[in-house]
Design a protein around this motif. Structure first.
Motif, short mmCIF file in Angstrom:
data_model
loop_
_atom_site.label_atom_id
_atom_site.label_comp_id
_atom_site.label_asym_id
_atom_site.label_seq_id
_atom_site.Cartn_x
_atom_site.Cartn_y
_atom_site.Cartn_z
N VAL A 72 0.84 -1.20 0.00
CA VAL A 72 0.00 0.00 0.00
C VAL A 72 0.87 1.25 0.00
O VAL A 72 0.61 2.20 -0.74
CB VAL A 72 -0.98 -0.02 1.20
N ARG A 73 1.92 1.25 0.80
CA ARG A 73 2.84 2.40 0.81
C ARG A 73 3.45 2.60 -0.56
O ARG A 73 3.57 3.72 -1.05
CB ARG A 73 3.94 2.20 1.85
N HIS A 74 3.85 1.51 -1.18
CA HIS A 74 4.46 1.61 -2.50
C HIS A 74 3.46 2.16 -3.51
O HIS A 74 3.81 3.00 -4.34
CB HIS A 74 4.98 0.25 -2.97
N ALA A 75 2.23 1.70 -3.45
CA ALA A 75 1.20 2.16 -4.39
C ALA A 75 0.97 3.65 -4.27
O ALA A 75 0.57 4.30 -5.24
CB ALA A 75 -0.10 1.40 -4.16
N ASN A 76 1.22 4.21 -3.10
CA ASN A 76 1.01 5.64 -2.86
C ASN A 76 2.29 6.45 -2.89
O ASN A 76 2.27 7.64 -2.60
CB ASN A 76 0.30 5.83 -1.52
N SER A 77 3.42 5.84 -3.23
CA SER A 77 4.71 6.54 -3.19
C SER A 77 5.11 7.08 -4.55
O SER A 77 4.66 6.58 -5.59
CB SER A 77 5.80 5.61 -2.66
N PRO A 78 5.98 8.07 -4.58
CA PRO A 78 6.50 8.59 -5.85
C PRO A 78 7.26 7.52 -6.63
O PRO A 78 7.33 7.59 -7.85
CB PRO A 78 7.46 9.70 -5.43
N ALA A 79 7.81 6.53 -5.97
CA ALA A 79 8.56 5.47 -6.65
C ALA A 79 7.67 4.66 -7.57
O ALA A 79 8.15 4.03 -8.50
CB ALA A 79 9.23 4.56 -5.63
N LEU A 96 11.05 0.17 -4.16
CA LEU A 96 10.81 0.66 -2.81
C LEU A 96 12.11 0.74 -2.03
O LEU A 96 12.37 1.72 -1.33
CB LEU A 96 9.80 -0.22 -2.07
N GLU A 97 12.96 -0.26 -2.18
CA GLU A 97 14.27 -0.23 -1.50
C GLU A 97 15.12 0.93 -2.01
O GLU A 97 15.77 1.63 -1.23
CB GLU A 97 15.00 -1.56 -1.69
N ALA A 102 17.24 6.39 -1.10
CA ALA A 102 17.41 7.77 -1.55
C ALA A 102 16.73 8.78 -0.64
O ALA A 102 17.09 9.95 -0.62
CB ALA A 102 16.87 7.93 -2.98
N HIS A 103 15.76 8.32 0.13
CA HIS A 103 14.98 9.21 1.00
C HIS A 103 14.88 8.60 2.39
O HIS A 103 13.80 8.21 2.83
CB HIS A 103 13.58 9.42 0.43
N PRO A 104 15.99 8.53 3.11
CA PRO A 104 15.98 7.82 4.41
C PRO A 104 15.06 8.45 5.45
O PRO A 104 14.62 7.76 6.36
CB PRO A 104 17.43 7.88 4.85
N ASP A 105 14.73 9.71 5.33
CA ASP A 105 13.88 10.36 6.33
C ASP A 105 12.41 10.37 5.94
O ASP A 105 11.58 10.81 6.70
CB ASP A 105 14.34 11.81 6.56
N ASP A 106 12.09 9.88 4.74
CA ASP A 106 10.72 9.83 4.27
C ASP A 106 10.06 8.56 4.79
O ASP A 106 10.58 7.46 4.57
CB ASP A 106 10.71 9.85 2.73
N PRO A 107 8.91 8.63 5.46
CA PRO A 107 8.27 7.43 6.01
C PRO A 107 7.64 6.53 4.97
O PRO A 107 7.09 5.51 5.31
CB PRO A 107 7.21 8.00 6.94
N ALA A 108 7.71 6.86 3.70
CA ALA A 108 7.10 6.02 2.66
C ALA A 108 7.82 4.74 2.58
O ALA A 108 7.65 3.70 2.71
CB ALA A 108 7.19 6.70 1.29
#
Length: 108
Positions: A72-79, A96-97, A102-108
């Protein structure tokens, strides 16, 4: 494929099966489901019944709740914009990895 959540889950199931070195027959035996059901789960060509998803994920040593949350997170992420199921080869990181690296502080 029914959508990005199912696609992500199917790709992760395939990747884990490959990491374990299991054949489709090995997985069928572990979950005690028919070949068609297992193949559909691995292809993501149809929506997964909850019971099938949980059985296959657990048989592969995956936490179904965590896998669903990640999907679900992946489906809603910019990636998701450049999501490529081919990235799920065992020697390549998932989108996702890569996104999380690339965005270690992003909770996605």
């Amino acid at each position: 494929m029914t959508g990005p959540v199912t696609g992500y889950i199917a790709a992760e199931l395939r990747a884990q099966r490959a990491r374990l070195g299991w054949s489709v027959t090995d997985l069928e035996r572990a979950v005690q489901l028919g070949r068609g059901t297992v193949q559909r789960a691995l292809k993501g060509s149809t929506g997964l019944a909850v019971e099938v998803f949980v059985a296959v994920a657990r048989a592969l040593g995956l936490d179904p709740a965590a896998l669903l949350r990640d999907a679900v997170r992946h489906a809603n992420s910019p990636a998701r914009a450049d999501y490529d199921l081919a990235a799920h080869k065992t020697d390549e990181p998932t989108d996702l990895e890569r996104f999380n690296d690339a965005h270690p502080d992003d909770p996605a």
